[in-house]
Scaffold this active site. Structure first.
Site, PDB file in Angstrom:
ATOM      1  NE  ARG A 234      -4.315  -1.258   0.125  1.00  0.00           N
ATOM      2  CZ  ARG A 234      -4.483  -2.273  -0.744  1.00  0.00           C
ATOM      3  NH1 ARG A 234      -3.565  -2.555  -1.640  1.00  0.00           N
ATOM      4  NH2 ARG A 234      -5.588  -2.986  -0.713  1.00  0.00           N
ATOM      5  CD  GLU A 263      -3.195   3.357  -5.299  1.00  0.00           C
ATOM      6  OE1 GLU A 263      -4.267   2.754  -5.499  1.00  0.00           O
ATOM      7  OE2 GLU A 263      -2.162   2.782  -4.938  1.00  0.00           O
ATOM      8  CG  HIS A 281      -3.481  -0.494  -7.008  1.00  0.00           C
ATOM      9  ND1 HIS A 281      -3.824   0.103  -5.829  1.00  0.00           N
ATOM     10  CD2 HIS A 281      -3.566  -1.836  -6.763  1.00  0.00           C
ATOM     11  CE1 HIS A 281      -4.106  -0.812  -4.912  1.00  0.00           C
ATOM     12  NE2 HIS A 281      -3.957  -2.011  -5.461  1.00  0.00           N
TER      13      HIS A 281
HETATM   14  P1  NAP Z   1      -1.040 -11.466   4.647  1.00  0.00           P
HETATM   15  O1  NAP Z   1      -0.924 -12.905   4.270  1.00  0.00           O
HETATM   16  O2  NAP Z   1      -1.907 -11.087   5.787  1.00  0.00           O
HETATM   17  O3  NAP Z   1       0.444 -10.940   4.917  1.00  0.00           O
HETATM   18  C1  NAP Z   1       0.720  -9.723   5.507  1.00  0.00           C
HETATM   19  C2  NAP Z   1       2.104  -9.797   6.117  1.00  0.00           C
HETATM   20  O4  NAP Z   1       2.452  -8.500   6.577  1.00  0.00           O
HETATM   21  C3  NAP Z   1       2.207 -10.751   7.284  1.00  0.00           C
HETATM   22  O5  NAP Z   1       3.374 -11.493   7.153  1.00  0.00           O
HETATM   23  C4  NAP Z   1       2.274  -9.846   8.505  1.00  0.00           C
HETATM   24  O6  NAP Z   1       3.071 -10.457   9.520  1.00  0.00           O
HETATM   25  C5  NAP Z   1       2.939  -8.606   7.914  1.00  0.00           C
HETATM   26  N1  NAP Z   1       2.560  -7.403   8.624  1.00  0.00           N
HETATM   27  C6  NAP Z   1       1.320  -6.997   8.974  1.00  0.00           C
HETATM   28  N2  NAP Z   1       1.369  -5.845   9.647  1.00  0.00           N
HETATM   29  C7  NAP Z   1       2.673  -5.522   9.743  1.00  0.00           C
HETATM   30  C8  NAP Z   1       3.354  -4.450  10.361  1.00  0.00           C
HETATM   31  N3  NAP Z   1       2.716  -3.479  11.019  1.00  0.00           N
HETATM   32  N4  NAP Z   1       4.713  -4.413  10.250  1.00  0.00           N
HETATM   33  C9  NAP Z   1       5.360  -5.387   9.603  1.00  0.00           C
HETATM   34  N5  NAP Z   1       4.772  -6.444   9.010  1.00  0.00           N
HETATM   35  C10 NAP Z   1       3.434  -6.502   9.086  1.00  0.00           C
HETATM   36  O7  NAP Z   1      -1.544 -10.601   3.423  1.00  0.00           O
HETATM   37  P2  NAP Z   1      -1.283 -10.836   1.865  1.00  0.00           P
HETATM   38  O8  NAP Z   1      -2.382 -11.642   1.295  1.00  0.00           O
HETATM   39  O9  NAP Z   1       0.120 -11.294   1.668  1.00  0.00           O
HETATM   40  O10 NAP Z   1      -1.458  -9.317   1.342  1.00  0.00           O
HETATM   41  C11 NAP Z   1      -0.581  -8.324   1.815  1.00  0.00           C
HETATM   42  C12 NAP Z   1      -1.017  -6.942   1.331  1.00  0.00           C
HETATM   43  O11 NAP Z   1      -0.659  -6.780  -0.038  1.00  0.00           O
HETATM   44  C13 NAP Z   1      -2.506  -6.633   1.361  1.00  0.00           C
HETATM   45  O12 NAP Z   1      -2.935  -6.292   2.652  1.00  0.00           O
HETATM   46  C14 NAP Z   1      -2.616  -5.489   0.390  1.00  0.00           C
HETATM   47  O13 NAP Z   1      -2.461  -4.253   1.045  1.00  0.00           O
HETATM   48  C15 NAP Z   1      -1.449  -5.712  -0.562  1.00  0.00           C
HETATM   49  N6  NAP Z   1      -1.908  -6.082  -1.917  1.00  0.00           N
HETATM   50  C16 NAP Z   1      -1.660  -5.241  -2.948  1.00  0.00           C
HETATM   51  C17 NAP Z   1      -2.079  -5.583  -4.222  1.00  0.00           C
HETATM   52  C18 NAP Z   1      -1.830  -4.686  -5.383  1.00  0.00           C
HETATM   53  O14 NAP Z   1      -2.627  -4.695  -6.306  1.00  0.00           O
HETATM   54  N7  NAP Z   1      -0.749  -3.922  -5.396  1.00  0.00           N
HETATM   55  C19 NAP Z   1      -2.749  -6.777  -4.440  1.00  0.00           C
HETATM   56  C20 NAP Z   1      -2.990  -7.608  -3.362  1.00  0.00           C
HETATM   57  C21 NAP Z   1      -2.543  -7.253  -2.095  1.00  0.00           C
HETATM   58  P3  NAP Z   1       2.852 -10.079  11.079  1.00  0.00           P
HETATM   59  O15 NAP Z   1       1.400 -10.216  11.336  1.00  0.00           O
HETATM   60  O16 NAP Z   1       3.717 -11.062  11.811  1.00  0.00           O
HETATM   61  O17 NAP Z   1       3.345  -8.696  11.231  1.00  0.00           O
HETATM   62  C1  8YV Z   2      -6.878  -4.620  -6.120  1.00  0.00           C
HETATM   63  C2  8YV Z   2      -5.509  -4.968  -3.974  1.00  0.00           C
HETATM   64  O1  8YV Z   2      -6.261  -3.698  -6.930  1.00  0.00           O
HETATM   65  O2  8YV Z   2      -6.333  -7.020  -3.172  1.00  0.00           O
HETATM   66  C3  8YV Z   2      -5.838  -5.932  -2.889  1.00  0.00           C
HETATM   67  O3  8YV Z   2      -5.586  -5.595  -1.727  1.00  0.00           O
HETATM   68  O4  8YV Z   2      -4.938  -3.958  -3.753  1.00  0.00           O
HETATM   69  C4  8YV Z   2      -5.796  -5.309  -5.381  1.00  0.00           C
HETATM   70  O5  8YV Z   2      -5.906  -6.660  -5.628  1.00  0.00           O
HETATM   71  C5  8YV Z   2      -7.965  -3.932  -5.423  1.00  0.00           C
HETATM   72  O6  8YV Z   2      -8.414  -4.589  -4.309  1.00  0.00           O
HETATM   73  C6  8YV Z   2      -9.100  -3.744  -6.372  1.00  0.00           C
HETATM   74  O7  8YV Z   2     -10.012  -2.944  -5.818  1.00  0.00           O
END
Ligand code: NAP
Ligand code: 8YV
Length: 330
Positions: A234, A263, A281
């Protein structure tokens, strides 16, 4: 058994068209352009039992909907949804984990290579006829070879990135709030310490208060002049003005960003810099993966309104013990 076509779902703002079509053929859907529902009649507002949305849900929207039972978030990251607030009121929040993990990890590795090897600029060189006129694109200063990668957020996506990078033969370390017991990568309980230990920092952590501006001037300084920042988590996790300053004065070498603080507004200063690769994104943005996310949104709503537990409730709701229906047959 509830007739789902009688269940009213609010879909505010933008929604994936295929998902919207399935929602409309399954439920009674109310559309609004944004989160302002003042154009809906009192009866329409009172009838809403679920929200399906991508983006954010203000607390005021939750307060305005007395019949609200579930918020199904289109996305794994739900920093825009006040999940603890909803849980306190007995409203379930669901998200879309797992189904996008591989796509987002693919994008992260692609963005890393684009940034290190300057592929967008090299492609522009060809398209602008400069290869023909001026000769080969200059050799890149940076390479993935010999890099030491640190991952902030070694969760589902972070681990999928790490597994890919193992195949690229680079060293890997990570920072979470807690260490994982199932990996042998070096763990750093402190983000700045991780940044000092590596030259490439990939952010795959959630947004929200606990990560707000965690990548600040001190972390960027620790990453160092060969440092590369990749953010697919994020935008709020990075102090954007500090990043711009660090990219301008050589505190770090380059950044590849898929997410931004405000964004779709991307600071002109970031766009003007040559040592950035900027994506709008798109990490999960394939038809394939967005369909899987939409299907999971719908599966959560269908399960809930059929009297079952939601498929993927967020942790705040699981801890609050509210993943069972408030009142059977409601
Ligand atoms: P997840 O499995 O819950 O993994 C999140 C990781 O972040 C965990 O290892 C957690 O470990 C760590 N974390 C949480 N809070 C933290 C903090 N304050 N400091 C350091 N580490 C922290 O989630 P995921 O499915 O991998 O998704 C992760 C994130 O990617 C989503 O929440 C979203 O914001 C982002 N994302 C972006 C896109 C995009 O389109 N760019 C798409 C999908 C997801 P601990 O709990 O041990 O801290
Ligand atoms: C999408 C994301 O762009 O899953 C997330 O956390 O950031 C992305 O997969 C978004 O959720 C679409 O609205």
């Amino acid at each position: 058994m509830t007739d789902l076509s009688t269940v009213t779902i609010l879909v505010p703002g933008k929604m994936n068209p295929d998902t919207l079509a399935t929602l409309q053929s399954t439920f009674s859907v109310v559309r609004t352009p944004g989160r302002d529902i003042s154009d809906l009649s009192d009866d329409q507002q009172a009838a809403i039992r679920g929200i399906a949305q991508a983006g954010s849900v203000p607390e005021a929207l939750i307060d305005a909907l007395p019949g609200l039972e579930i918020i199904a978030n289109f996305g794994v990251g739900y920093d825009g949804v006040p999940a603890a607030y909803a849980a306190e009121k007995g409203i379930v929040v669901t998200n879309t984990p797992d189904v996008l993990t591989e796509e987002v990890a693919d994008t992260a590795v692609g963005l890393l290579l684009m940034t290190l090897r300057e592929f967008p600029a090299a492609e522009r060189h060809l398209r602008e006829g400069r290869w023909h006129r001026e000769g080969a694109y200059p050799l890149t200063q940076m390479t993935l070879r010999g890099r030491h990668v640190g991952i902030m957020g070694l969760g589902r996506i972070g681990l999928a990135i790490a597994r890919r990078l193992e195949a690229f033969g680079v060293e890997i370390a990570y920072h979470n709030r807690s260490p994982r017991s199932d990996v042998s990568y070096a763990y750093h309980p402190d983000l700045a310490a991780l940044a000092s230990a590596v030259d490439t920092l990939i952010i795959a952590a959630p947004g929200g208060a606990s990560t707000e501006k965690a990548v600040d001037a001190a972390v960027l300084k620790a990453l160092g002049p060969q440092g590369v920042l990749i953010n697919i988590g994020r935008g709020t996790t990075v102090d954007e003005p500090a990043l711009i300053a660090a990219l301008k004065d050589g505190t770090i070498a380059a950044a590849g960003l898929d997410v931004f603080e405000d964004e779709p507004h991307v600071p002109e200063e970031l766009i003007a810099l040559e040592n950035t690769v900027l994506l709008p994104h798109v990490a999960s943005a394939s038809r394939h993966t967005r369909k899987a996310m939409g299907d999971l949104v719908i599966a959560n709503l269908e399960a809930w309104f059929s009297g079952k537990e939601p498929v993927t409730p967020v942790s705040e709701c699981v801890s609050a013990g509210i993943t069972c229906r408030k009142s059977a047959g409601a």
